[in-house]
Design a protein around this motif. Structure first.
Motif, PDB file in Angstrom:
ATOM      1  N   ALA A 106       0.844  -1.191   0.000  1.00  0.00           N
ATOM      2  CA  ALA A 106       0.000   0.000   0.000  1.00  0.00           C
ATOM      3  C   ALA A 106       0.882   1.245   0.000  1.00  0.00           C
ATOM      4  CB  ALA A 106      -0.915  -0.001   1.219  1.00  0.00           C
ATOM      5  N   GLY A 107       0.494   2.202  -0.847  1.00  0.00           N
ATOM      6  CA  GLY A 107       1.264   3.429  -0.980  1.00  0.00           C
ATOM      7  C   GLY A 107       2.272   3.406  -2.102  1.00  0.00           C
ATOM      8  N   ASP A 108       2.572   2.215  -2.621  1.00  0.00           N
ATOM      9  CA  ASP A 108       3.534   2.086  -3.719  1.00  0.00           C
ATOM     10  C   ASP A 108       2.911   2.503  -5.046  1.00  0.00           C
ATOM     11  OD1 ASP A 108       5.352  -0.908  -2.618  1.00  0.00           O
ATOM     12  OD2 ASP A 108       5.444   1.199  -1.999  1.00  0.00           O
ATOM     13  N   SER A 109       3.762   2.517  -6.059  1.00  0.00           N
ATOM     14  CA  SER A 109       3.330   2.830  -7.416  1.00  0.00           C
ATOM     15  C   SER A 109       3.611   1.650  -8.338  1.00  0.00           C
ATOM     16  CB  SER A 109       4.059   4.073  -7.944  1.00  0.00           C
ATOM     17  OG  SER A 109       3.746   5.213  -7.184  1.00  0.00           O
ATOM     18  N   LEU A 110       2.880   1.601  -9.430  1.00  0.00           N
ATOM     19  CA  LEU A 110       3.056   0.545 -10.425  1.00  0.00           C
ATOM     20  C   LEU A 110       2.605   1.107 -11.769  1.00  0.00           C
ATOM     21  CD1 LEU A 110       3.973  -2.460 -10.230  1.00  0.00           C
ATOM     22  CD2 LEU A 110       1.540  -3.070 -10.172  1.00  0.00           C
ATOM     23  N   ARG A 111       3.274   0.702 -12.850  1.00  0.00           N
ATOM     24  CA  ARG A 111       2.864   1.151 -14.168  1.00  0.00           C
ATOM     25  C   ARG A 111       2.530  -0.051 -15.039  1.00  0.00           C
ATOM     26  NH1 ARG A 111       6.192   4.506 -18.804  1.00  0.00           N
ATOM     27  NH2 ARG A 111       7.161   2.441 -19.101  1.00  0.00           N
ATOM     28  N   LEU A 112       1.329  -0.046 -15.561  1.00  0.00           N
ATOM     29  CA  LEU A 112       0.895  -1.077 -16.505  1.00  0.00           C
ATOM     30  C   LEU A 112       1.089  -0.572 -17.931  1.00  0.00           C
ATOM     31  CD1 LEU A 112      -2.456  -2.229 -14.858  1.00  0.00           C
ATOM     32  CD2 LEU A 112      -0.123  -2.996 -14.376  1.00  0.00           C
ATOM     33  N   SER A 113       1.385  -1.508 -18.811  1.00  0.00           N
ATOM     34  CA  SER A 113       1.522  -1.195 -20.230  1.00  0.00           C
ATOM     35  C   SER A 113       0.544  -2.027 -21.036  1.00  0.00           C
ATOM     36  CB  SER A 113       2.945  -1.496 -20.719  1.00  0.00           C
ATOM     37  OG  SER A 113       3.905  -0.747 -20.010  1.00  0.00           O
ATOM     38  N   CYS A 114       0.117  -1.480 -22.156  1.00  0.00           N
ATOM     39  CA  CYS A 114      -0.757  -2.205 -23.074  1.00  0.00           C
ATOM     40  C   CYS A 114      -0.266  -1.933 -24.491  1.00  0.00           C
ATOM     41  CB  CYS A 114      -2.196  -1.767 -22.918  1.00  0.00           C
ATOM     42  SG  CYS A 114      -3.329  -2.468 -24.152  1.00  0.00           S
ATOM     43  N   ALA A 115       0.280  -2.966 -25.113  1.00  0.00           N
ATOM     44  CA  ALA A 115       0.771  -2.853 -26.482  1.00  0.00           C
ATOM     45  C   ALA A 115      -0.348  -3.231 -27.446  1.00  0.00           C
ATOM     46  CB  ALA A 115       1.977  -3.752 -26.688  1.00  0.00           C
ATOM     47  N   ALA A 116      -0.623  -2.366 -28.392  1.00  0.00           N
ATOM     48  CA  ALA A 116      -1.709  -2.584 -29.353  1.00  0.00           C
ATOM     49  C   ALA A 116      -1.148  -2.853 -30.738  1.00  0.00           C
ATOM     50  CB  ALA A 116      -2.618  -1.365 -29.385  1.00  0.00           C
ATOM     51  N   SER A 117      -1.814  -3.748 -31.457  1.00  0.00           N
ATOM     52  CA  SER A 117      -1.417  -4.037 -32.830  1.00  0.00           C
ATOM     53  C   SER A 117      -2.646  -4.385 -33.662  1.00  0.00           C
ATOM     54  CB  SER A 117      -0.408  -5.189 -32.870  1.00  0.00           C
ATOM     55  OG  SER A 117      -0.974  -6.358 -32.331  1.00  0.00           O
ATOM     56  N   GLY A 118      -2.514  -4.248 -34.986  1.00  0.00           N
ATOM     57  CA  GLY A 118      -3.626  -4.559 -35.873  1.00  0.00           C
ATOM     58  C   GLY A 118      -4.559  -3.371 -36.041  1.00  0.00           C
ATOM     59  N   GLY A 119      -5.165  -3.247 -37.163  1.00  0.00           N
ATOM     60  CA  GLY A 119      -6.097  -2.151 -37.391  1.00  0.00           C
ATOM     61  C   GLY A 119      -5.403  -0.811 -37.461  1.00  0.00           C
ATOM     62  N   THR A 120      -6.196   0.241 -37.541  1.00  0.00           N
ATOM     63  CA  THR A 120      -5.676   1.604 -37.521  1.00  0.00           C
ATOM     64  C   THR A 120      -5.823   2.107 -36.097  1.00  0.00           C
ATOM     65  OG1 THR A 120      -6.398   1.899 -39.811  1.00  0.00           O
ATOM     66  CG2 THR A 120      -5.835   3.875 -38.560  1.00  0.00           C
ATOM     67  N   ILE A 121      -4.750   1.957 -35.338  1.00  0.00           N
ATOM     68  CA  ILE A 121      -4.810   2.210 -33.903  1.00  0.00           C
ATOM     69  C   ILE A 121      -5.263   3.622 -33.598  1.00  0.00           C
ATOM     70  CG2 ILE A 121      -3.465   2.248 -31.778  1.00  0.00           C
ATOM     71  CD1 ILE A 121      -3.984  -0.529 -32.900  1.00  0.00           C
ATOM     72  N   SER A 122      -4.898   4.587 -34.429  1.00  0.00           N
ATOM     73  CA  SER A 122      -5.233   5.982 -34.161  1.00  0.00           C
ATOM     74  C   SER A 122      -6.733   6.231 -34.172  1.00  0.00           C
ATOM     75  CB  SER A 122      -4.550   6.889 -35.187  1.00  0.00           C
ATOM     76  OG  SER A 122      -4.969   6.558 -36.497  1.00  0.00           O
ATOM     77  N   ASN A 123      -7.510   5.302 -34.702  1.00  0.00           N
ATOM     78  CA  ASN A 123      -8.971   5.454 -34.719  1.00  0.00           C
ATOM     79  C   ASN A 123      -9.637   4.998 -33.423  1.00  0.00           C
ATOM     80  OD1 ASN A 123      -8.871   6.399 -37.327  1.00  0.00           O
ATOM     81  ND2 ASN A 123      -9.341   4.427 -38.259  1.00  0.00           N
ATOM     82  N   TYR A 124      -8.847   4.450 -32.518  1.00  0.00           N
ATOM     83  CA  TYR A 124      -9.426   3.823 -31.335  1.00  0.00           C
ATOM     84  C   TYR A 124      -9.277   4.661 -30.075  1.00  0.00           C
ATOM     85  CZ  TYR A 124     -10.165  -0.462 -33.918  1.00  0.00           C
ATOM     86  OH  TYR A 124     -10.630  -1.380 -34.817  1.00  0.00           O
ATOM     87  N   ILE A 125     -10.176   4.388 -29.156  1.00  0.00           N
ATOM     88  CA  ILE A 125     -10.059   4.867 -27.786  1.00  0.00           C
ATOM     89  C   ILE A 125      -9.661   3.657 -26.955  1.00  0.00           C
ATOM     90  CG2 ILE A 125     -11.195   5.933 -25.812  1.00  0.00           C
ATOM     91  CD1 ILE A 125     -12.805   6.289 -29.175  1.00  0.00           C
ATOM     92  N   MET A 126      -8.670   3.846 -26.099  1.00  0.00           N
ATOM     93  CA  MET A 126      -8.160   2.762 -25.273  1.00  0.00           C
ATOM     94  C   MET A 126      -8.705   2.900 -23.861  1.00  0.00           C
ATOM     95  SD  MET A 126      -6.372   1.311 -27.545  1.00  0.00           S
ATOM     96  CE  MET A 126      -5.498   0.110 -26.559  1.00  0.00           C
ATOM     97  N   GLY A 127      -9.079   1.770 -23.292  1.00  0.00           N
ATOM     98  CA  GLY A 127      -9.634   1.799 -21.950  1.00  0.00           C
ATOM     99  C   GLY A 127      -8.900   0.871 -21.001  1.00  0.00           C
ATOM    100  N   TRP A 128      -9.018   1.161 -19.733  1.00  0.00           N
ATOM    101  CA  TRP A 128      -8.512   0.291 -18.669  1.00  0.00           C
ATOM    102  C   TRP A 128      -9.680  -0.084 -17.778  1.00  0.00           C
ATOM    103  CZ3 TRP A 128      -3.680  -1.662 -18.637  1.00  0.00           C
ATOM    104  CH2 TRP A 128      -2.704  -1.011 -19.371  1.00  0.00           C
ATOM    105  N   PHE A 129      -9.772  -1.361 -17.479  1.00  0.00           N
ATOM    106  CA  PHE A 129     -10.799  -1.897 -16.594  1.00  0.00           C
ATOM    107  C   PHE A 129     -10.125  -2.764 -15.537  1.00  0.00           C
ATOM    108  CE2 PHE A 129     -14.852  -1.077 -18.846  1.00  0.00           C
ATOM    109  CZ  PHE A 129     -14.345  -0.561 -20.025  1.00  0.00           C
TER     110      PHE A 129
END
Length: 122
Positions: free
Chosen positions: A14-37
């Motif tokens: 508790a109190g620490d930090s963490l960074r998640l990454s999500c690598a996307a491929s396929g399609g025209t990525i710039s057309n998308y909205i990315m979400g975190w759940f």
């Protein structure tokens, strides 16, 4: 067809930090909205944050606002979720998602990653 691969989960205190990454491929990525759940044991999957590739527009749930930040690296086709001041209640499997619609990204995106476990100990 968009493929999403998350990484960066782990066990922190508790109190620490963490960074998640999500690598996307396929399609025209710039057309998308990315979400975190996230989905905690015995609970429904909940929206955490979103970011639009093209404009950088962001949105956050009230439970993480001020602690979590999502960002993107267009050159790497990767989005990030920086999680600070983590709490035990942030423990969950975190999923990356994508959809071309602003209306759908926070509740029923069309593409999902496999998820990464984040555990916050007290």
């Amino acid at each position: 067809q968009v493929a999403l691969v998350e990484s960066g989960g782990g066990l922190v205190q508790a109190g620490d930090s963490l960074r998640l990454s999500c690598a996307a491929s396929g399609g025209t990525i710039s057309n998308y909205i990315m979400g975190w759940f996230r989905q905690a044991p015995g609970k429904e999957r909940e929206f955490v944050a979103a970011i639009a590739w093209s404009t950088g527009w962001t949105s956050y749930s009230d439970s993480v606002k001020g602690r979590f930040t999502t960002s993107r690296d267009n050159a790497k086709n990767t989005v990030y979720l920086q999680m600070n001041s983590l709490k035990p209640e942030d423990t969950a499997v975190y999923y990356c998602a994508a959809d071309p619609s602003y209306a759908r990204i926070s509740n029923r995106p069309g593409y999902w990653g496999q998820g990464t476990q984040v555990t916050v100990s007290s």
